[in-house]
Design an enzyme around this catalytic site. Structure first.
Site, PDB file in Angstrom:
ATOM      1  N   GLY A  31      -0.633   7.119   9.688  1.00 27.38           N
ATOM      2  CA  GLY A  31      -1.104   5.865  10.239  1.00 27.38           C
ATOM      3  C   GLY A  31      -1.945   6.092  11.475  1.00 27.38           C
ATOM      4  N   GLY A 106       6.398   0.465   4.559  1.00 28.59           N
ATOM      5  CA  GLY A 106       6.511  -0.107   3.224  1.00 28.59           C
ATOM      6  C   GLY A 106       5.931  -1.501   3.156  1.00 28.59           C
TER       7      GLY A 106
END
Length: 513
Positions: A31, A106
């Site tokens: 990320g 998620g």
């Protein structure tokens, strides 16, 4: 796909923030949109630092020095359908009950009904479009039902039962209960990865870590580690050396054990082991299987050189070249200071970024039949530009091989590829994909071969909805429609009313132990 991390140190006088910062560097590939850390001090006060950007930019020395405490969690955000405002950087925080921080990797697929439930029945305000904030508030509302002065492990496990009952999707989470414990849990299908590790200090005390990948555990000396199982949770007390040991519990039965197959193709670092499966060795096997397919479809005699698209495809391409008995060359030199292209907001920016990111070496293409190997083909933007660069550099023929099967469907468990209609392989044959990206032939890995590369005795099946449209959680047509609506809304509303920052990036909560 995001990176999550949690650490509980035995030494209550030590600062966990520097180690969390360092751990974020090892998970940065998961990320690059935002980063955040929350720590908890000895008096139960929560300290937070989060914002948009890379970990190295968000966690300055001055900011990190203010993150007090021996227990903390961290998050590296990979954007999904929500906005990229600072307000959606994690960890998220709620002060009631007890003071809770949560970091989530998620995606929930029943967000519409959950938001309605939060609003109409529970009366909790959701301040962002992030389903991570939604998940945190569901957990908080379940914990609040106990209506107790102090929380205990049993209360937390019972609250997680409610989370599992209400939430559907793929999720791995680490959380912080102010002045009480660090905790982690994983969805009943094990779609997103989560590992638990321990490190023995010289005095015999033990530190504990929860992380998305084994590489960060290894790097910090947490050499004894296990995967958190699907439907399982673990609670790590704030002061492990006082005799409180981590407690594992199978909160709900395991629905299945189906890790996301795309983790092994692309997202995980090659030096990680997820659910007992070596990412590096799966990629070696992908190269062998891909070579077998190439021999059938093209023939070895028509290939002069094998060239990878850096960096994820290197391992697969090298093994593929070995299996084909053809030279392997680094034909593209990568500028490492340009981010991923398929998460850029529009097509023109993506095309421009590919040219900035990769530079071809003419000598490796001139007058050759070239086999280019990439990990996958998503929108086709990168692939098309790579083929163009190869031809501009003098390649006679360009064959394009993908270590993954054709991606024809949306990824709904936390990896924001694009809407299905924007995928290059959606409703197209291999010949049509080859024509669209301008190469002489496209060779895809078969799904059966890819599964065989990753399968172990313990894990026989994987989440493969991105390739087949059949998702572990079932038919998700309603969610996909909502996902496209949110994407379209965000694209139209660049001058959105969403705040660039939340009510406070440095929230504090007192919790007297």
């Amino acid at each position: 796909m995001c990176g999550i991390l949690g650490i509980a140190l035995a030494d209550q006088n030590a600062s966990v923030a520097p180690e969390l910062c360092d751990g974020c560097i090892f998970l940065q590939h998961r990320g690059q949109d935002a980063a955040g850390i929350a720590t908890c001090g000895s008096r139960g006060r929560i300290y937070q630092c989060k914002g948009n950007g890379m970990a190295r930019d968000v966690f300055t020395q001055q900011r990190v020095s203010g993150l007090v405490g021996s227990m903390g969690i961290a998050h590296l955000r990979y954007p999904t359908a929500g906005s990229s405002a600072n307000s959606e950087a994690q960890p998220f925080y709620v002060n009631s009950p007890y003071g809770i921080n949560l970091a989530h990797n998620g995606n929930l697929v029943n967000t519409v009904s959950l938001k309605r439930y939060m609003d109409e029945d529970v009366h909790r305000h959701i301040n962002t479009d992030s389903d991570s904030e939604l998940l945190l508030n569901i957990f908080a509302s379940e914990l609040e039902k106990h209506n107790k002065y102090r929380v205990n492990n049993e209360d937390v496990f019972h609250a997680l039962e409610g989370v599992y009952r209400l939430c559907r999707g793929g999720y791995a989470c680490v959380g912080l209960l102010a002045g009480f414990a660090l905790f982690g849990f994983r969805d009943p299908n094990g779609i997103r990865p989560l590992l638990f590790g321990e490190r023995v200090n010289e005095n015999g005390d033990k530190d504990y870590m929860l992380a998305s990948e084994s590489v960060v555990l290894n790097a910090h000396g947490f050499t004894k580690f296990v995967d958190v199982k699907p439907g399982q949770a673990v609670i790590i007390p704030k002061d492990p050396k006082e005799g409180g040991l981590p407690e594992f519990r199978q909160v709900v039965p395991m629905n299945s054990y189906r890790p996301d197959l795309f983790e092994y193709v692309y997202f995980a670092r090659p030096d990680s082991i997820l659910d007992g499966i070596s990412v590096y060795h799966t990629r070696l096997e992908m190269g062998v299987k891909l070579a077998e397919n190439i021999k059938k479809q093209v023939g070895v005699e028509d290939i002069d050189v094998v060239i990878p698209v850096p960096d994820t495809a290197r391992t697969t391409a090298l093994q593929c070249a070995n299996a084909l008995n053809r030279p392997y060359r680094d034909g593209f030199i990568k500028n490492r200071y340009v981010g991923r292209t398929f998460i850029m907001p529009n097509q023109k920016e993506r095309v421009s970024s590919v040219r900035r990111k990769l530079n071809p070496m003419d000598s490796e293409f001139r007058d050759k039949n070239v086999l280019i190997v990439d990990d996958s083909i998503v929108r086709g933007t990168t692939s098309r530009e790579i083929v163009n660069m190869a031809k501009e550099s003098g390649a006679k023929k360009v064959y394009f091989a993908s270590a993954a099967p054709a991606i024809r469907y949306n990824h709904i468990y936390g990896i924001d590829l694009t809407d299905t209609k924007n995928l290059i392989a959606f409703n197209k044959s291999e010949e049509e994909v080859a024509e669209a990206i301008g190469c002489d032939k496209v060779i895809y890995q078969s799904l059966e071969d890819l599964i065989e590369c990753c399968r172990t005795e313990q894990i026989q099946n994987f989440e493969v909805g991105v390739f087949t449209g059949n998702y572990v959680t079932g038919v998700e047509d309603g969610y996909l429609i909502e996902l496209e609506r949110v994407r379209a809304e965000n694209a139209e509303c660049k001058a959105d009313v969403k705040p660039e920052s939340d009510v406070g990036l440095y929230n504090c909560a007192d919790y007297s132990s």
